[in-house]
Design a protein around this motif. Structure first.
Motif, PDB file in Angstrom:
ATOM      1  N   THR A  99     -43.289 -25.428 -18.502  1.00 56.57           N
ATOM      2  CA  THR A  99     -42.280 -26.026 -19.368  1.00 56.57           C
ATOM      3  C   THR A  99     -42.114 -27.487 -19.014  1.00 56.57           C
ATOM      4  OG1 THR A  99     -40.450 -25.490 -17.873  1.00 56.57           O
ATOM      5  CG2 THR A  99     -41.043 -23.829 -19.532  1.00 56.57           C
ATOM      6  N   GLY A 112     -39.646 -31.308 -19.865  1.00 49.82           N
ATOM      7  CA  GLY A 112     -38.371 -31.836 -20.314  1.00 49.82           C
ATOM      8  C   GLY A 112     -38.239 -33.297 -19.969  1.00 49.82           C
ATOM      9  N   SER A 117     -35.939 -34.425 -18.291  1.00 48.66           N
ATOM     10  CA  SER A 117     -35.372 -34.458 -16.947  1.00 48.66           C
ATOM     11  C   SER A 117     -35.729 -33.167 -16.241  1.00 48.66           C
ATOM     12  CB  SER A 117     -33.849 -34.603 -17.013  1.00 48.66           C
ATOM     13  OG  SER A 117     -33.271 -33.449 -17.607  1.00 48.66           O
ATOM     14  N   ALA A 136     -33.638 -31.173 -14.971  1.00 51.55           N
ATOM     15  CA  ALA A 136     -32.689 -30.155 -15.426  1.00 51.55           C
ATOM     16  C   ALA A 136     -33.151 -29.509 -16.728  1.00 51.55           C
ATOM     17  CB  ALA A 136     -31.301 -30.784 -15.600  1.00 51.55           C
ATOM     18  N   GLU A 137     -33.675 -30.322 -17.635  1.00 49.56           N
ATOM     19  CA  GLU A 137     -34.142 -29.765 -18.912  1.00 49.56           C
ATOM     20  C   GLU A 137     -35.364 -28.878 -18.704  1.00 49.56           C
ATOM     21  OE1 GLU A 137     -35.718 -31.245 -23.325  1.00 49.56           O
ATOM     22  OE2 GLU A 137     -34.873 -32.694 -21.907  1.00 49.56           O
ATOM     23  N   ARG A 163     -36.085 -27.281 -16.004  1.00 46.30           N
ATOM     24  CA  ARG A 163     -35.595 -26.094 -15.314  1.00 46.30           C
ATOM     25  C   ARG A 163     -34.904 -25.138 -16.295  1.00 46.30           C
ATOM     26  NH1 ARG A 163     -33.708 -28.669 -11.388  1.00 46.30           N
ATOM     27  NH2 ARG A 163     -31.617 -29.048 -12.226  1.00 46.30           N
ATOM     28  N   GLU A 164     -34.138 -25.686 -17.239  1.00 50.06           N
ATOM     29  CA  GLU A 164     -33.456 -24.843 -18.226  1.00 50.06           C
ATOM     30  C   GLU A 164     -34.471 -24.147 -19.130  1.00 50.06           C
ATOM     31  OE1 GLU A 164     -30.878 -22.841 -20.703  1.00 50.06           O
ATOM     32  OE2 GLU A 164     -30.647 -23.619 -18.659  1.00 50.06           O
ATOM     33  N   ASN A 165     -35.503 -24.869 -19.535  1.00 51.39           N
ATOM     34  CA  ASN A 165     -36.559 -24.241 -20.333  1.00 51.39           C
ATOM     35  C   ASN A 165     -37.276 -23.155 -19.535  1.00 51.39           C
ATOM     36  OD1 ASN A 165     -36.146 -25.724 -22.686  1.00 51.39           O
ATOM     37  ND2 ASN A 165     -37.499 -27.390 -22.037  1.00 51.39           N
ATOM     38  N   ARG A 217     -35.930 -21.361 -17.195  1.00 47.46           N
ATOM     39  CA  ARG A 217     -35.010 -20.213 -17.130  1.00 47.46           C
ATOM     40  C   ARG A 217     -35.126 -19.359 -18.388  1.00 47.46           C
ATOM     41  NH1 ARG A 217     -30.671 -18.600 -19.250  1.00 47.46           N
ATOM     42  NH2 ARG A 217     -30.431 -20.496 -20.492  1.00 47.46           N
ATOM     43  N   ARG A 218     -35.184 -20.015 -19.554  1.00 42.96           N
ATOM     44  CA  ARG A 218     -35.321 -19.281 -20.813  1.00 42.96           C
ATOM     45  C   ARG A 218     -36.625 -18.496 -20.851  1.00 42.96           C
ATOM     46  NH1 ARG A 218     -34.918 -23.707 -25.258  1.00 42.96           N
ATOM     47  NH2 ARG A 218     -35.442 -21.913 -26.577  1.00 42.96           N
ATOM     48  N   GLU A 230     -36.515 -15.376 -18.560  1.00 43.61           N
ATOM     49  CA  GLU A 230     -35.726 -14.264 -19.095  1.00 43.61           C
ATOM     50  C   GLU A 230     -36.573 -13.276 -19.890  1.00 43.61           C
ATOM     51  OE1 GLU A 230     -32.722 -16.164 -21.389  1.00 43.61           O
ATOM     52  OE2 GLU A 230     -31.363 -16.484 -19.681  1.00 43.61           O
ATOM     53  N   GLU A 267     -40.719 -25.050  -9.061  1.00 47.86           N
ATOM     54  CA  GLU A 267     -40.273 -26.385  -9.460  1.00 47.86           C
ATOM     55  C   GLU A 267     -40.917 -27.491  -8.639  1.00 47.86           C
ATOM     56  OE1 GLU A 267     -36.032 -26.862 -10.078  1.00 47.86           O
ATOM     57  OE2 GLU A 267     -35.789 -24.680 -10.059  1.00 47.86           O
TER      58      GLU A 267
END
Length: 957
Positions: A333, A335, A337, A339-340, A342-344, A346-347, A350, A363
């Motif tokens: 993924t 992003g 940043s 954080a972005e 990392r958020e992608n 996480r999705r 899931e 990471e």
């Protein structure tokens, strides 16, 4: 194929009269360009390296006048056989390799065809951009080659194939006509078709192809993201803008020669994360793909446990951990940043439960790179299966619609079982593209029919699943003959007319795609079998003692012709010449054994010349995805080449260096005085030593003498014995290193012993191919060490090259001696031994340290233990992990090698030394590295033993 009436000598004369660039037809050049990364072999007519687009055009015109076929070629990493032919090769890798322009606003770049992909990405990165397609050969593949093959790579789920990223092309036709092609409006097309020249004829022919086969083109191509087989005629359709540039992508040099290209650039994510899903099998991973296609990912790559095991066998610990399973999907993924990204991630993670996968989110960029290495080196790692058998390309990149991948893979595994074949599967699962290397019996009498039978059945299978014979690597010779099984007759006719529009005389890379050569013809193992005895004098355990198998180990993936990354291949990076790459040398050895192009066997001057600039650094042994060990092959060749013949003087002087140093040590002051006097020039001339080199001074006393004279320590407690190996270089030149090592080991509670008699590993004789002497020297040393080996006492080495020989090469020299196995287990580096201990109080540390890693340590010993110990005894340590120091034992001292030696050092070491901040301590464990640093810079380097002794307050300095 070449015209029977074609005269090579007349062609050479005409070309040399017309252009000033290199026109090469010597045996070495023909041999090194006789194959690509495929199973095929074709001896080229000539190799021409044009310096400008004008010279390309001139060469094309001369070749057309002489009826000589032409093959434009980049890095020759093509796996289908499209980059090898009996033609004049236009080699773009030496010149025509510039970024001409980057338009950051338009997100485009205009480049020359010989530009390496990574160089474009480096330039684009300065604008926050990248070129999306990224095949695993990104460090050496050229943009022209990528356009020729319609290359894709791991990020195609995000950025598509090369065809999706090409804006326009400047091309030259076979007759030398130059033109720019791209999207063509109806008005432009009408105007172009009205011209009364070769451009007008071309466009009229292309329009006729479109009009005649309009419905066939619209209906005849399978619908999937990775259809690379055949020609891209769909881009001639009105709805696609009659885009001639995109139609030419993937034509494999069969239609035109690219002079420059304007390509699209994509926004590069500022940060990335990697989610890894683990499955019980590759089939289960493939089954999961449809449920993952909607995720926000840049990649969806599959690997299996065989690749992981292959990497672990060669480089233990050189990867990050993987989640539970035997097959894995890499889901990257991105992003703006961390954080972005990392958020992608996480999705994405899931979704693991839905598809029944174990999961791991990575990471750390360094950990990600280690995992990606498994995938990127798949084409090499998969060439040797777990049982040691050879695996080959040929059917390695078929693609199906991603939703059909699981079903196709099940049927493909059944097909392999029916044919009695094995292979490792990996690839671009998100695009339905599978890579596999298969154990075809290409070295057996049944090679050709077995190869044909499998490829024919495999073609029928992939077509049944709605797929493409090639999903990335192109058709070449391996699959072009099978295209009628995939495409209807009218589309095949359209392909022929499309090629004829550009190349009516069939002079551009003939026998590929249209009117193809048989897929089972020209197999290099069949048409060029060895005619020399191939049983090696070294054990060559990795290849069963067979030099022919060793020469076949190179499959042409070309990591050794990269300009950066890793340590391979220093001589290629210094010269830019194929014959001085690991790949080039392997091909020369192959041709030497075959006796066709290289006809003098073991007396070959072409092979000797190529191996003369091999530094013996062993970087290829670890950095080459296939594990080619050119240093060993060089020793084998030199042993046979100079058998019963006079050797170069350097072999008698530096090759027998330990013997001369033992004789000279008692007269060290006299020897040093002579070496520093004007007589040095006579000595270097007589000894085959480069006149530019200073001769290192002999130490007084030697390390052994110092150790024998010192007062025996009075220990109050029982101590653990260790043997410290007094290598030639520490003993005679840098005894301070040995003294510091003794101080540290004794501070750690060891009773330090030196072997009772003079010992030597035989390195200098081994590296110069004096194998019988090397064996005798090593046996004598084993006789001395035997009592310690029987007791399991550790043997600690200080010089990386000697330590590596004791641990690794000793088994190649003396495979039948049971003591060698004990030696391999007993030998430890200083860092491996000391790093495990609890150190006494650290009293001081060097704040800034610059470390040059010795090549043999990189290749054979590993550097993790050294990195950990450096972290304990120094402050900030910068480790140089790219490039050899250039001295490489006796290499840099030999006459004729000085300039190359310095150019090698200029790759990374010397720039790093010049840029080092004041007060930086330079660290190098290899005597060669320290000598090169002393002679080419103002630094006085230190060994890790000395740094450790200083940190503990033990150093006598």
């Amino acid at each position: 194929m070449p015209s029977p009436a074609l005269s090579r000598s007349a062609l050479v004369e005409a070309l040399r009269a017309a252009v000033s660039c290199e026109v090469a037809g010597d045996p070495a050049t023909l041999a090194t360009h006789s194959t690509d990364a495929s199973n095929y072999r074709h001896i080229p007519l000539l190799v021409v390296r044009p310096r400008s687009a004008e010279e390309v055009v001139t060469v094309l015109r001369v070749c057309a006048a002489h009826g000589a076929p032409v093959l434009p070629r980049g890095a020759a990493t093509s796996i289908g056989g499209q980059a090898t032919n009996e033609a004049v090769i236009l080699d773009f890798t030496r010149h025509l390799d510039r970024v001409l322009e980057i338009d950051a606003g338009a997100r485009t770049a205009r480049v020359e065809p010989g530009l390496v992909l990574d160089r474009l990405r480096e330039r684009a990165a300065g604008h926050g951009l990248t070129f999306g397609p990224d095949p695993s050969t990104h460090s050496r593949c050229t943009i022209g080659g990528m356009i020729g093959n319609n290359a894709c790579g791991s990020h195609s789920v995000a950025w598509g194939k090369t065809v999706d990223n090409v804006r326009s092309l400047e091309i030259a036709l076979r007759d030398g006509t130059r033109l720019e092609v791209g999207r063509t409006s109806p008005e432009e097309l009408e105007s172009l078709c009205g011209r009364e020249d070769s451009v007008g004829r071309l466009y009229r022919s292309l329009r006729a192809v479109r009009d005649e086969y309009l419905s066939d083109i619209r209906l005849g191509f399978p619908k999937l993201p990775r259809r690379v087989s055949g020609y891209n005629l769909e881009y001639l359709l009105p709805e696609n803008g009659f885009d001639v540039a995109k139609a030419l992508v993937g034509t494999e040099g069969t239609c035109a020669t690219i002079l420059s290209a304007t390509v699209d650039l994509a926004e590069a994510p500022a940060s990335r994360a990697l989610v890894v899903f683990g499955f019980d099998s590759s089939v289960e991973a493939a089954d999961a793909v449809p449920a993952l296609l909607d995720l926000p990912v840049l990649t969806m790559e599959g690997i299996e446990t065989g690749l992981v095991q292959a990497l672990d066998a060669r480089k233990p610990g050189d990867r990050s951990e993987l989640p539970a399973g035997t097959a894995w999907l890499y889901l990257e993924t991105g992003g703006a940043s961390a954080a972005e990204a990392r958020e992608n991630a996480r999705r994405v993670a899931e979704r693991a439960e839905l598809v029944g996968a174990s999961t791991l989110v990575v990471e750390d960029p360094a950990a990600q790179r280690k995992l990606w290495r498994i995938r990127e080196e798949g084409a090499g790692l998969a060439t040797r299966l777990a049982d040691g058998s050879e695996a080959w390309s040929g059917w390695e990149d078929a693609a199906v619609p991603p939703e059909n991948l699981g079903k196709y893979l099940r049927d493909f595994e059944l097909l392999m079982a029916e044919h009695g074949r094995k292979g490792l599967v990996y690839g671009h699962f998100g695009d339905g593209c599978l890579h596999v290397r298969i154990d075809f019996p290409l070295a057996a009498p049944e090679a050709a029919p077995a190869y044909r039978a499998f490829l024919t059945d495999a073609a029928d299978l992939v077509v049944r699943h709605g797929g493409s014979l090639s999903g990335e690597h192109g058709d070449g010779q391996a699959r072009a003959e099978l295209l009628p099984r995939m495409f209807p007759p009218r589309l095949m006719a359209a392909f022929a007319e499309f090629k004829a529009a550009f190349d009516p005389a069939n002079g551009m890379n003939p026998g590929r795609v249209v009117d193809p050569a048989p897929l089972d013809a020209d197999l290099r193992t069949v048409i060029a079998p060895p005619v020399l005895p191939t049983r090696a004098r070294l054990a060559l355990h990795a290849d069963g003692g067979d030099l022919a198998a060793a020469s076949r180990r190179c499959v042409g993936v070309g990591k050794c012709v990269s300009a950066s990354g890793g340590m391979m291949c220093p001589s290629y990076r210094a010269t830019g010449e194929e014959e001085h790459s690991t790949r080039g040398r392997a091909r020369l050895l192959f041709e030497m054994l075959a006796g066709d192009v290289i006809t003098d066997g073991w007396r070959s001057e072409e092979v000797r010349h190529a191996l003369d600039l091999c530094l013996g650094c062993k970087a290829c042994k670890s950095d080459c995805p296939v594990g080619v060990d050119m240093a060993s092959y060089r020793s084998e060749f030199l042993s046979r080449h100079y058998e019963h013949r006079k050797r170069p003087m350097a072999h008698y002087t530096m090759g027998a260096l330990p013997r001369w140093l033992r004789l000279g040590a008692p007269l060290a002051k006299i020897v040093n005085a002579v070496a520093a006097s004007p007589l040095r020039h006579a000595l270097t001339r007589l000894g085959g030593i480069a006149a530019e080199r200073e001769l290192p001074a002999l130490a007084t006393p030697t390390f052994r003498k110092w150790f024998a004279r010192r007062e025996n320590p009075q220990w109050t407690a029982e101590r653990t014995p260790v043997v410290l190996w007094p290598d030639t270089f520490t003993n005679f030149f840098d005894p301070g290193v040995g003294r510091d090592a003794v101080a540290v080991l004794e501070a750690l509670g060891h009773e330090v012993h030196l072997p009772a008699r003079t010992v030597c590993c035989g390195l200098t004789w081994h590296s110069t191919g004096q194998l019988d002497t090397a064996r005798r020297v090593l046996r004598r040393s084993l006789d001395t060490l035997e009592p310690w080996l029987d007791r399991g006492v550790p043997v600690i080495g200080l010089e990386p090259s000697c330590t590596a020989l004791l641990r690794e090469d000793a088994a190649e020299l003396l495979p039948g001696d049971p003591r060698v196995k004990l030696l391999g287990k007993a030998v430890r580096t200083f860092a491996e031994h000391v790093g495990e201990a609890e150190l006494p109080e650290i009293r001081s540390v060097e704040n800034r340290v610059l470390t040059q890693v010795h090549c043999h340590q990189h290749a054979d010993l590993g550097y993790d233990a050294d990195t950990r110990l450096l972290g304990r005894v120094t402050g900030e340590a910068r480790v140089l992990r790219e490039g050899c120091c250039g001295l490489a034992g006796n290499f840099g001292f030999e006459r004729g090698h000085y300039d190359v030696s310095v150019r090698v050092a200029e790759h990374q070491l010397l720039p790093a030394l010049r840029a080092a901040e004041p007060g930086t301590v330079v660290h190098a464990d290899g005597f060669s590295c320290r000598t090169q640093i002393r002679q080419l810079s103002g630094h006085e380097p230190a060994h890790l033993a000395s740094l450790t002794a200083r940190a503990l307050g033990l150093s006598a300095e």
